[in-house]
Design an enzyme around this catalytic site. Structure first.
Site, PDB file in Angstrom:
ATOM      1  N   MET A 150       0.826  -1.134   0.092  1.00 59.99           N
ATOM      2  CA  MET A 150       0.001   0.003  -0.001  1.00 59.99           C
ATOM      3  C   MET A 150       0.908   1.184  -0.012  1.00 59.99           C
ATOM      4  SD  MET A 150      -3.369  -0.832   1.888  1.00 59.99           S
ATOM      5  CE  MET A 150      -2.883  -0.501   3.592  1.00 59.99           C
ATOM      6  N   LEU A 158       6.631   2.696   1.615  1.00 61.18           N
ATOM      7  CA  LEU A 158       7.436   1.715   1.738  1.00 61.18           C
ATOM      8  C   LEU A 158       8.489   2.093   2.808  1.00 61.18           C
ATOM      9  CD1 LEU A 158       8.043   1.067  -1.891  1.00 61.18           C
ATOM     10  CD2 LEU A 158       6.170   0.230  -0.432  1.00 61.18           C
ATOM     11  N   HIS A 159       8.944   1.240   3.642  1.00 61.87           N
ATOM     12  CA  HIS A 159      10.083   1.090   4.355  1.00 61.87           C
ATOM     13  C   HIS A 159      10.911  -0.213   4.414  1.00 61.87           C
ATOM     14  CE1 HIS A 159       7.301  -1.919   6.464  1.00 61.87           C
ATOM     15  NE2 HIS A 159       6.401  -1.084   6.477  1.00 61.87           N
ATOM     16  N   ALA A 160      11.808  -0.398   5.236  1.00 62.69           N
ATOM     17  CA  ALA A 160      12.846  -1.402   5.302  1.00 62.69           C
ATOM     18  C   ALA A 160      12.200  -2.933   5.002  1.00 62.69           C
ATOM     19  CB  ALA A 160      13.795  -1.402   6.305  1.00 62.69           C
ATOM     20  N   GLY A 161      11.085  -2.898   5.879  1.00 61.40           N
ATOM     21  CA  GLY A 161      10.098  -4.336   5.680  1.00 61.40           C
ATOM     22  C   GLY A 161       9.688  -4.604   4.050  1.00 61.40           C
ATOM     23  N   HIS A 162       9.174  -3.467   3.607  1.00 62.27           N
ATOM     24  CA  HIS A 162       8.894  -3.692   2.143  1.00 62.27           C
ATOM     25  C   HIS A 162      10.092  -3.839   1.273  1.00 62.27           C
ATOM     26  CE1 HIS A 162       5.519  -0.793   3.748  1.00 62.27           C
ATOM     27  NE2 HIS A 162       5.039  -1.834   3.071  1.00 62.27           N
ATOM     28  N   GLN A 192     -10.470  -2.466   1.975  1.00 65.62           N
ATOM     29  CA  GLN A 192     -10.042  -3.121   3.411  1.00 65.62           C
ATOM     30  C   GLN A 192     -10.006  -2.395   4.560  1.00 65.62           C
ATOM     31  OE1 GLN A 192      -6.062  -4.098   1.296  1.00 65.62           O
ATOM     32  NE2 GLN A 192      -5.235  -3.801   3.177  1.00 65.62           N
ATOM     33  N   GLY A 236       4.608 -10.300   3.762  1.00 64.61           N
ATOM     34  CA  GLY A 236       5.462 -10.413   5.205  1.00 64.61           C
ATOM     35  C   GLY A 236       4.739 -11.202   6.055  1.00 64.61           C
ATOM     36  N   LEU A 273       8.499  -3.002  11.749  1.00 65.47           N
ATOM     37  CA  LEU A 273       8.280  -1.771  11.163  1.00 65.47           C
ATOM     38  C   LEU A 273       6.909  -1.797  10.453  1.00 65.47           C
ATOM     39  CD1 LEU A 273      11.704  -1.558   9.150  1.00 65.47           C
ATOM     40  CD2 LEU A 273      10.893  -0.008  10.532  1.00 65.47           C
TER      41      LEU A 273
HETATM   42  P1  AMP Z   1       1.383  -2.912   3.497  1.00 69.88           P
HETATM   43  O1  AMP Z   1       1.938  -1.960   2.578  1.00 69.88           O
HETATM   44  O2  AMP Z   1       1.457  -2.407   5.181  1.00 69.88           O
HETATM   45  O3  AMP Z   1       0.027  -3.635   2.941  1.00 69.88           O
HETATM   46  O4  AMP Z   1       2.274  -4.298   3.436  1.00 69.88           O
HETATM   47  C1  AMP Z   1       2.743  -4.730   2.436  1.00 69.88           C
HETATM   48  C2  AMP Z   1       3.454  -5.939   2.418  1.00 69.88           C
HETATM   49  O5  AMP Z   1       4.695  -5.650   3.245  1.00 69.88           O
HETATM   50  C3  AMP Z   1       2.689  -6.807   3.378  1.00 69.88           C
HETATM   51  O6  AMP Z   1       2.856  -8.434   2.923  1.00 69.88           O
HETATM   52  C4  AMP Z   1       3.263  -6.735   4.766  1.00 69.88           C
HETATM   53  O7  AMP Z   1       3.332  -8.072   5.673  1.00 69.88           O
HETATM   54  C5  AMP Z   1       4.947  -6.572   4.335  1.00 69.88           C
HETATM   55  N1  AMP Z   1       5.240  -6.100   5.641  1.00 69.88           N
HETATM   56  C6  AMP Z   1       5.010  -4.786   6.134  1.00 69.88           C
HETATM   57  N2  AMP Z   1       5.461  -4.734   7.367  1.00 69.88           N
HETATM   58  C7  AMP Z   1       6.533  -5.581   7.313  1.00 69.88           C
HETATM   59  C8  AMP Z   1       7.792  -5.652   8.136  1.00 69.88           C
HETATM   60  N3  AMP Z   1       8.074  -5.143   9.194  1.00 69.88           N
HETATM   61  N4  AMP Z   1       8.364  -6.972   7.818  1.00 69.88           N
HETATM   62  C9  AMP Z   1       8.337  -7.436   6.703  1.00 69.88           C
HETATM   63  N5  AMP Z   1       7.089  -7.247   5.746  1.00 69.88           N
HETATM   64  C10 AMP Z   1       6.292  -6.406   6.218  1.00 69.88           C
END
Ligand code: AMP
Length: 280
Positions: free
Chosen positions: A30, A33-37, A61, A147, A184
């Site tokens: 969505m 973006l951060h280090a998780g993405h 959602q 994630g 994150l």
């Molecule tokens: P979002 O943009 O929040 O919908 O997340 C997009 C994808 O990034 C999803 O599959 C999340 O599970 C994954 N994600 C979000 N935060 C993290 C994180 N801290 N570590 C790993 N993956 C993450």
């Protein structure tokens, strides 16, 4: 790196890639973006020849009182990060592109969608399953990267891809944390400095659960109460759920067998945060 705004362009790109026998990866996000993405994009990069990152704040959602309107939108920075991590394509459709005028078709993964976050956020997983189906049939990717952070979402999407016999394989990547343990999240920007400190109670609670389980204390109620005590010590933290469940079904288990999911959702002020651990 190319930026596509339409389903037609992304599908044509993926089909051209497959004609050349390339493996296509998709990273649905969505944005903000951060280090998780970034870790998902890197995982996709290592496994696939070509990588598309979708950026779409999916209205279906979000509940009516949730943060759809104020969800952070940082498109230019997102593009820079995706490019730096080696993405080939950004797919950034409009709401109208994903939900054509008059759209009434939704994907409902029954039962699973009402558990954990689905119980607290009615309709949330229906929106997630619907948009991810649209992304999968558009991108025609070989692999899609998600994630573990959103562990219940993974269960819903695994069930969905199996039920619909979709050809995209789901790959789950580990939770990326700040140095102090905070998972994150794009929503962390909502936290004040003080709330940010209190939010550490989530990962701390999971640490306590892991250490108890490591010492053989595997009773569900004991683990939940230990986590609740950690969260209860922070005045601005309000537990939404604490759960020990089977990761596939999201149904409670009595004892924490290897592979069980211990998950937490809590409000820190006005911000709802989630975190989890898979017990070893
Ligand atoms: P979002 O943009 O929040 O919908 O997340 C997009 C994808 O990034 C999803 O599959 C999340 O599970 C994954 N994600 C979000 N935060 C993290 C994180 N801290 N570590 C790993 N993956 C993450």
């Amino acid at each position: 790196m190319e930026i596509f705004r339409t389903v037609r362009l992304l599908r044509a790109w993926s089909r051209a890639a497959h004609k050349e026998e390339k493996i296509v990866g998709l990273v649905p996000t969505m944005g903000a973006l951060h280090a998780g993405h970034a870790s998902l994009i890197r995982a996709a990069r290592s496994r696939c020849d070509l990588v598309a990152v979708s950026i779409f704040v999916n209205p279906t959602q979000f509940g009516p009182s949730e943060d759809y309107a104020r969800y952070p939108r940082t498109f230019d920075a997102d593009c820079a990060m995706a490019q730096a991590e080696g993405a080939d394509v950004i797919f950034a459709p409009s709401v109208e592109e994903m939900y054509p005028d008059g759209a009434t078709t939704f994907v409902d993964v029954e039962d699973l969608s009402n558990r954990l976050d689905g119980q607290s956020r009615p309709g949330h997983f229906r929106g997630v399953a619907t948009v991810v189906t649209k992304l999968f049939v558009t991108a025609e990717a070989d692999f899609a990267f998600f994630g573990q952070k959103d562990a219940a979402q993974v269960s819903v999407l695994r069930r969905m891809t199996a039920d619909l016999r979709l050809s995209t394989e789901i790959v789950v990547c580990p939770i990326v944390r700040e140095a102090d343990g905070l998972a994150l999240s794009s929503r962390n920007v909502y936290l004040s400095a003080q709330q940010r400190r209190q939010a550490l109670a989530l990962s701390r609670a999971l640490g306590v659960v892991e250490s108890l389980a490591g010492r053989g204390r595997r009773d569900r109620e004991e683990l939940i109460e230990a986590a609740r005590a950690v969260l209860g010590a922070e005045p601005e933290v309000r537990v939404d759920y604490l759960a020990l469940v089977d990761w596939a079904t999201l149904l409670p288990v009595e004892t924490a067998a290897r592979g069980a999911l211990f998950a937490v959702a809590a409000w820190v002020g006005e911000t709802r945060l989630i975190d989890n651990t898979i017990l070893s």
